[in-house]
Write an enzyme that holds these catalytic residues in place. Structure first.
Site, PDB file in Angstrom:
ATOM      1  N   VAL A 103       1.491  -1.260  -7.456  1.00  0.00           N
ATOM      2  CA  VAL A 103       0.722  -0.300  -6.651  1.00  0.00           C
ATOM      3  C   VAL A 103       1.584   0.301  -5.529  1.00  0.00           C
ATOM      4  O   VAL A 103       1.595   1.525  -5.323  1.00  0.00           O
ATOM      5  CB  VAL A 103      -0.554  -0.961  -6.060  1.00  0.00           C
ATOM      6  CG1 VAL A 103      -1.327   0.039  -5.216  1.00  0.00           C
ATOM      7  CG2 VAL A 103      -1.442  -1.513  -7.177  1.00  0.00           C
TER       8      VAL A 103
ATOM      9  N   LYS B   6      -8.455  -6.453  -3.229  1.00  0.00           N
ATOM     10  CA  LYS B   6      -9.897  -6.798  -3.220  1.00  0.00           C
ATOM     11  C   LYS B   6     -10.171  -8.202  -2.737  1.00  0.00           C
ATOM     12  O   LYS B   6     -11.223  -8.484  -2.169  1.00  0.00           O
ATOM     13  CB  LYS B   6     -10.572  -6.554  -4.570  1.00  0.00           C
ATOM     14  CG  LYS B   6      -9.796  -6.946  -5.801  1.00  0.00           C
ATOM     15  CD  LYS B   6      -8.939  -5.794  -6.259  1.00  0.00           C
ATOM     16  CE  LYS B   6      -7.680  -6.226  -6.957  1.00  0.00           C
ATOM     17  NZ  LYS B   6      -7.671  -6.074  -8.377  1.00  0.00           N
TER      18      LYS B   6
ATOM     19  N   GLU C 185     -10.517   2.070  -0.588  1.00  0.00           N
ATOM     20  CA  GLU C 185     -11.027   2.782  -1.768  1.00  0.00           C
ATOM     21  C   GLU C 185     -10.438   2.221  -3.072  1.00  0.00           C
ATOM     22  O   GLU C 185     -11.119   2.145  -4.094  1.00  0.00           O
ATOM     23  CB  GLU C 185     -10.683   4.277  -1.640  1.00  0.00           C
ATOM     24  CG  GLU C 185     -11.260   5.154  -2.705  1.00  0.00           C
ATOM     25  CD  GLU C 185     -12.795   5.148  -2.724  1.00  0.00           C
ATOM     26  OE1 GLU C 185     -13.404   5.603  -1.768  1.00  0.00           O
ATOM     27  OE2 GLU C 185     -13.360   4.654  -3.733  1.00  0.00           O
TER      28      GLU C 185
ATOM     29  N   VAL D 264     -11.842  -1.268  -5.451  1.00  0.00           N
ATOM     30  CA  VAL D 264     -12.844  -1.329  -6.530  1.00  0.00           C
ATOM     31  C   VAL D 264     -12.644  -0.122  -7.447  1.00  0.00           C
ATOM     32  O   VAL D 264     -12.596   1.020  -6.976  1.00  0.00           O
ATOM     33  CB  VAL D 264     -14.289  -1.295  -5.979  1.00  0.00           C
ATOM     34  CG1 VAL D 264     -15.289  -1.364  -7.125  1.00  0.00           C
ATOM     35  CG2 VAL D 264     -14.521  -2.423  -4.991  1.00  0.00           C
TER      36      VAL D 264
ATOM     37  N   GLY E 194       0.970  -3.306 -16.209  1.00  0.00           N
ATOM     38  CA  GLY E 194       0.727  -3.423 -14.767  1.00  0.00           C
ATOM     39  C   GLY E 194      -0.743  -3.503 -14.404  1.00  0.00           C
ATOM     40  O   GLY E 194      -1.126  -3.291 -13.254  1.00  0.00           O
TER      41      GLY E 194
ATOM     42  N   GLU F 134      -3.871  -9.039 -12.803  1.00  0.00           N
ATOM     43  CA  GLU F 134      -3.591  -9.693 -11.530  1.00  0.00           C
ATOM     44  C   GLU F 134      -2.361 -10.590 -11.682  1.00  0.00           C
ATOM     45  O   GLU F 134      -1.971 -10.957 -12.790  1.00  0.00           O
ATOM     46  CB  GLU F 134      -4.783 -10.551 -11.102  1.00  0.00           C
ATOM     47  CG  GLU F 134      -6.021  -9.757 -10.771  1.00  0.00           C
ATOM     48  CD  GLU F 134      -5.788  -8.754  -9.662  1.00  0.00           C
ATOM     49  OE1 GLU F 134      -5.538  -9.150  -8.520  1.00  0.00           O
ATOM     50  OE2 GLU F 134      -5.829  -7.545  -9.941  1.00  0.00           O
TER      51      GLU F 134
ATOM     52  N   ASP G  60     -11.856 -11.476 -10.424  1.00  0.00           N
ATOM     53  CA  ASP G  60     -11.518 -10.153  -9.898  1.00  0.00           C
ATOM     54  C   ASP G  60     -12.767  -9.258  -9.862  1.00  0.00           C
ATOM     55  O   ASP G  60     -13.051  -8.609  -8.853  1.00  0.00           O
ATOM     56  CB  ASP G  60     -10.421  -9.530 -10.774  1.00  0.00           C
ATOM     57  CG  ASP G  60     -10.038  -8.154 -10.287  1.00  0.00           C
ATOM     58  OD1 ASP G  60      -9.371  -8.050  -9.244  1.00  0.00           O
ATOM     59  OD2 ASP G  60     -10.433  -7.159 -10.936  1.00  0.00           O
TER      60      ASP G  60
ATOM     61  N   LYS H 286     -14.979  -7.564  -6.618  1.00  0.00           N
ATOM     62  CA  LYS H 286     -15.349  -6.141  -6.528  1.00  0.00           C
ATOM     63  C   LYS H 286     -16.858  -5.956  -6.367  1.00  0.00           C
ATOM     64  O   LYS H 286     -17.299  -5.104  -5.585  1.00  0.00           O
ATOM     65  CB  LYS H 286     -14.836  -5.408  -7.764  1.00  0.00           C
ATOM     66  CG  LYS H 286     -13.303  -5.317  -7.767  1.00  0.00           C
ATOM     67  CD  LYS H 286     -12.779  -4.923  -9.125  1.00  0.00           C
ATOM     68  CE  LYS H 286     -11.277  -4.744  -9.112  1.00  0.00           C
ATOM     69  NZ  LYS H 286     -10.700  -4.683 -10.476  1.00  0.00           N
TER      70      LYS H 286
ATOM     71  N   GLY I  81      -3.772   0.280 -12.863  1.00  0.00           N
ATOM     72  CA  GLY I  81      -2.547   0.998 -13.214  1.00  0.00           C
ATOM     73  C   GLY I  81      -1.899   1.590 -11.979  1.00  0.00           C
ATOM     74  O   GLY I  81      -2.543   1.828 -10.960  1.00  0.00           O
TER      75      GLY I  81
HETATM   76  P1  NDP Z   1       2.555  -6.720  -7.585  1.00  0.00           P
HETATM   77  O1  NDP Z   1       2.757  -8.184  -7.709  1.00  0.00           O
HETATM   78  O2  NDP Z   1       3.121  -5.828  -8.622  1.00  0.00           O
HETATM   79  O3  NDP Z   1       3.122  -6.230  -6.175  1.00  0.00           O
HETATM   80  C1  NDP Z   1       3.047  -6.944  -4.986  1.00  0.00           C
HETATM   81  C2  NDP Z   1       4.415  -6.838  -4.298  1.00  0.00           C
HETATM   82  O4  NDP Z   1       4.314  -7.395  -2.993  1.00  0.00           O
HETATM   83  C3  NDP Z   1       5.472  -7.625  -5.063  1.00  0.00           C
HETATM   84  O5  NDP Z   1       6.680  -6.886  -5.106  1.00  0.00           O
HETATM   85  C4  NDP Z   1       5.584  -8.884  -4.237  1.00  0.00           C
HETATM   86  O6  NDP Z   1       6.830  -9.537  -4.373  1.00  0.00           O
HETATM   87  C5  NDP Z   1       5.406  -8.310  -2.840  1.00  0.00           C
HETATM   88  N1  NDP Z   1       5.068  -9.354  -1.870  1.00  0.00           N
HETATM   89  C6  NDP Z   1       4.333 -10.465  -2.063  1.00  0.00           C
HETATM   90  N2  NDP Z   1       4.282 -11.192  -0.922  1.00  0.00           N
HETATM   91  C7  NDP Z   1       5.005 -10.508  -0.007  1.00  0.00           C
HETATM   92  C8  NDP Z   1       5.351 -10.754   1.350  1.00  0.00           C
HETATM   93  N3  NDP Z   1       4.970 -11.850   1.983  1.00  0.00           N
HETATM   94  N4  NDP Z   1       6.113  -9.862   2.007  1.00  0.00           N
HETATM   95  C9  NDP Z   1       6.541  -8.765   1.353  1.00  0.00           C
HETATM   96  N5  NDP Z   1       6.279  -8.493   0.065  1.00  0.00           N
HETATM   97  C10 NDP Z   1       5.511  -9.340  -0.607  1.00  0.00           C
HETATM   98  O7  NDP Z   1       0.996  -6.476  -7.442  1.00  0.00           O
HETATM   99  P2  NDP Z   1       0.200  -5.126  -7.682  1.00  0.00           P
HETATM  100  O8  NDP Z   1       0.947  -3.994  -7.109  1.00  0.00           O
HETATM  101  O9  NDP Z   1      -0.257  -5.054  -9.085  1.00  0.00           O
HETATM  102  O10 NDP Z   1      -1.125  -5.416  -6.832  1.00  0.00           O
HETATM  103  C11 NDP Z   1      -1.114  -5.370  -5.410  1.00  0.00           C
HETATM  104  C12 NDP Z   1      -2.549  -5.472  -4.933  1.00  0.00           C
HETATM  105  O11 NDP Z   1      -3.301  -4.367  -5.443  1.00  0.00           O
HETATM  106  C13 NDP Z   1      -3.295  -6.718  -5.433  1.00  0.00           C
HETATM  107  O12 NDP Z   1      -4.221  -7.092  -4.450  1.00  0.00           O
HETATM  108  C14 NDP Z   1      -4.033  -6.217  -6.661  1.00  0.00           C
HETATM  109  O13 NDP Z   1      -5.172  -6.973  -6.941  1.00  0.00           O
HETATM  110  C15 NDP Z   1      -4.405  -4.822  -6.208  1.00  0.00           C
HETATM  111  N6  NDP Z   1      -4.658  -3.869  -7.262  1.00  0.00           N
HETATM  112  C16 NDP Z   1      -3.817  -3.769  -8.326  1.00  0.00           C
HETATM  113  C17 NDP Z   1      -4.040  -2.842  -9.309  1.00  0.00           C
HETATM  114  C18 NDP Z   1      -3.151  -2.698 -10.475  1.00  0.00           C
HETATM  115  O14 NDP Z   1      -3.483  -1.904 -11.379  1.00  0.00           O
HETATM  116  N7  NDP Z   1      -2.034  -3.392 -10.537  1.00  0.00           N
HETATM  117  C19 NDP Z   1      -5.201  -1.936  -9.247  1.00  0.00           C
HETATM  118  C20 NDP Z   1      -6.028  -2.109  -8.059  1.00  0.00           C
HETATM  119  C21 NDP Z   1      -5.747  -3.045  -7.131  1.00  0.00           C
HETATM  120  P3  NDP Z   1       6.928 -10.730  -5.474  1.00  0.00           P
HETATM  121  O15 NDP Z   1       6.696 -10.086  -6.789  1.00  0.00           O
HETATM  122  O16 NDP Z   1       8.314 -11.265  -5.306  1.00  0.00           O
HETATM  123  O17 NDP Z   1       5.858 -11.725  -5.120  1.00  0.00           O
HETATM  124  N1  HSE Z   2      -6.468  -6.574 -12.405  1.00  0.00           N
HETATM  125  C1  HSE Z   2      -7.349  -5.551 -11.983  1.00  0.00           C
HETATM  126  C2  HSE Z   2      -8.062  -4.968 -13.168  1.00  0.00           C
HETATM  127  C3  HSE Z   2      -6.578  -4.477 -11.253  1.00  0.00           C
HETATM  128  O1  HSE Z   2      -7.588  -5.168 -14.289  1.00  0.00           O
HETATM  129  O2  HSE Z   2      -9.111  -4.352 -13.010  1.00  0.00           O
HETATM  130  C4  HSE Z   2      -7.456  -3.393 -10.679  1.00  0.00           C
HETATM  131  O3  HSE Z   2      -8.245  -3.883  -9.641  1.00  0.00           O
END
Ligand code: NDP
Ligand code: HSE
Length: 406
Positions: A12, A100, A124, A127, A182, A185, A196, A200, A298
């Site tokens: 994200v 979330k 936003e 969810v 991607g 979770e 999850d 939401k 995504g």
């Molecule tokens: P990712 O694991 O891809 O990204 C999280 C990033 O944050 C990683 O690079 C991680 O590093 C880094 N990170 C973790 N802890 C720390 C820290 N203490 N300091 C700095 N960086 C840190 O997750 P997503 O991007 O998929 O998801 C992020 C959030 O968004 C989650 O809450 C998820 O539920 C939510 N979300 C995700 C969606 C999706 O489609 N992927 C959709 C909607 C919401 P490392 O990998 O080394 O831990």
């Molecule tokens: N893992 C979550 C899903 C990401 O698949 O809906 C979006 O919140």
């Protein structure tokens, strides 16, 4: 010029940065001023990133920089996300998050801090991924008394179910694919076991009814027990099985809230929502039924919602637009799950019409088993029926409630 920081450079977070630079001109026009991403926080190194000069590992650099007015939190998990977001809000920096878990556990507290500090806590993206649902629910439907919210709130599980049913892909292969795209979770059991979706529906319930609903008070069941036989019977009946998060306001003032697989009739659009798409149906006393649909997960779909919140924060600096709800002090606010009422789908191994009662039988081609749908009954009575059938030597292979929105 507004300076922004992005916490987390994963799926994200990198989507937020890429989308921001792709559409910078248009974003600045909408924000009403020039905008720049000053820092990106992550624990990992990204030597090949075009934005490597912005990458920092120490959160203190961001929180102590008075230039930073707005922060996007995309790290996920409760800690250190909670401490970082709280520290930003306490310094008057607005926060936009996709996390979330953070909102479902700490939303009331963080919203109160934002209000006190004259800044915004927006979520936003938390969810429905790309779907505009938080702001429409809070603002556009603000004149309504919300009666019910039901929908597909997890993209990963809907994607897995679609691949398994339409392409006969195995559960493991479908999950691996969802992870590689991607969608999943960090711990994909949060998707598969319904946690999850639970977070939401808690966020939507808190927003709609004004009291924080905590995930631990919600009956939650994931998709592990769905069998292909159930899917076939569902088709023969005229519906599909979907993982549904649902909350309903009762006349008593309490709410019924749950996450569980439900049999959704084809007459309900939700039954036809496939792949990573989510759909949320909101029923209000003035609007009747409204439906929100889009990609539930995504990189860019989610980034779209986070960046929109950043624009909103920049545009409305020092004006609190945050959606708001209070702490919940009433421990009986969530009605016991077993008191919910629903038609029930049963799949059993033997016929016994005396015991089943007045039910709607489902005929399917391969019928070495029997499936039927009951009239509306209390979950407690459905459980009693299951026990009675089993005491009489009938094995109940599935018991699933029907999504009936009246
Ligand atoms: P990712 O694991 O891809 O990204 C999280 C990033 O944050 C990683 O690079 C991680 O590093 C880094 N990170 C973790 N802890 C720390 C820290 N203490 N300091 C700095 N960086 C840190 O997750 P997503 O991007 O998929 O998801 C992020 C959030 O968004 C989650 O809450 C998820 O539920 C939510 N979300 C995700 C969606 C999706 O489609 N992927 C959709 C909607 C919401 P490392 O990998 O080394 O831990
Ligand atoms: N893992 C979550 C899903 C990401 O698949 O809906 C979006 O919140």
């Amino acid at each position: 010029m507004a300076k922004v920081a992005v916490l987390g450079y994963g799926v994200v977070g990198s989507g937020v940065v890429d989308l921001f630079y792709k559409n910078k001109h248009q974003i600045e026009k909408k924000a009403g001023e020039e905008v720049e991403i000053k820092y990106i926080l992550d624990i990992r190194d990204f030597p090949d990133s075009p934005y490597k000069d912005k990458l920092v590992k120490d959160f203190n650099i961001i929180v102590n920089d008075d230039d930073i007015k707005v922060v996007a939190e995309c790290m996920g998990g409760l800690e250190p996300a909670y401490s970082f977001v709280k520290a930003c809000l306490e310094k008057g920096k607005s926060v936009s998050t996709s996390n979330k878990e953070l909102v479902a556990e700490k939303g009331a507290e963080l919203l109160a801090i934002a209000k006190k500090m004259d800044c915004n806590f927006f979520f936003e993206a938390s969810v429905g991924g790309a779907i505009p649902i938080i702001r429409p629910l809070h603002r556009c439907l603000g004149a309504n008394e919300i009666k019910e919210i039901s929908g597909i709130l997890n993209g990963t599980t809907n994607f897995i179910l679609t691949k398994m049913i339409n392409e006969q892909m195995s559960f493991e292969d479908a999950l691996n694919l969802a992870q590689s795209l991607g969608y999943a979770e960090k711990d994909p059991t949060d998707d598969v076991d319904g946690n999850d979706a639970c977070r939401k529906i808690c966020i939507l319930a808190s927003l709609a009814f004004g009291k924080h609903v905590y995930p631990k008070s919600v009956y939650t069941k994931g998709i592990r027990d769905i069998a292909l036989k159930d899917v076939e019977f569902a088709k023969a009946w005229g519906g599909s099985i979907k993982l549904i998060g649902s909350v309903k306001k009762l006349d008593s003032g309490k709410i019924h809230i749950s996450v569980e697989p439900k049999l959704v009739p084809y007459s309900n659009l939700i039954s036809r929502v496939d792949d990573v798409f989510n759909a949320v149906m909101v029923v209000g006393d003035a609007v009747d039924k409204t439906m929100f649909y889009g990609r539930g997960a995504g990189k860019f779909p989610t980034a779209s919602a986070v960046v929109a919140d950043l624009i909103e924060s920049i545009k409305h600096d020092r004006m609190v637009f945050s959606q708001y709800w209070g702490e919940s002090t009433d421990s009986n606010y969530v009605e016991e799950y077993c008191k919910a009422q629903s038609r029930m789908y049963f799949r059993v191994d033997k016929m016994n019409s005396d015991l089943f009662g007045d039910v709607e039988y489902i005929s399917a081609d391969d019928n070495d088993e029997i499936a039927f749908v009951t009239h509306i009954m209390c979950i407690k009575d459905a459980v009693k029926l299951k026990i009675k059938l089993e005491e009489n030597g009938i094995k109940v292979k599935s018991m699933i409630s029907v999504l009936d929105i009246d």
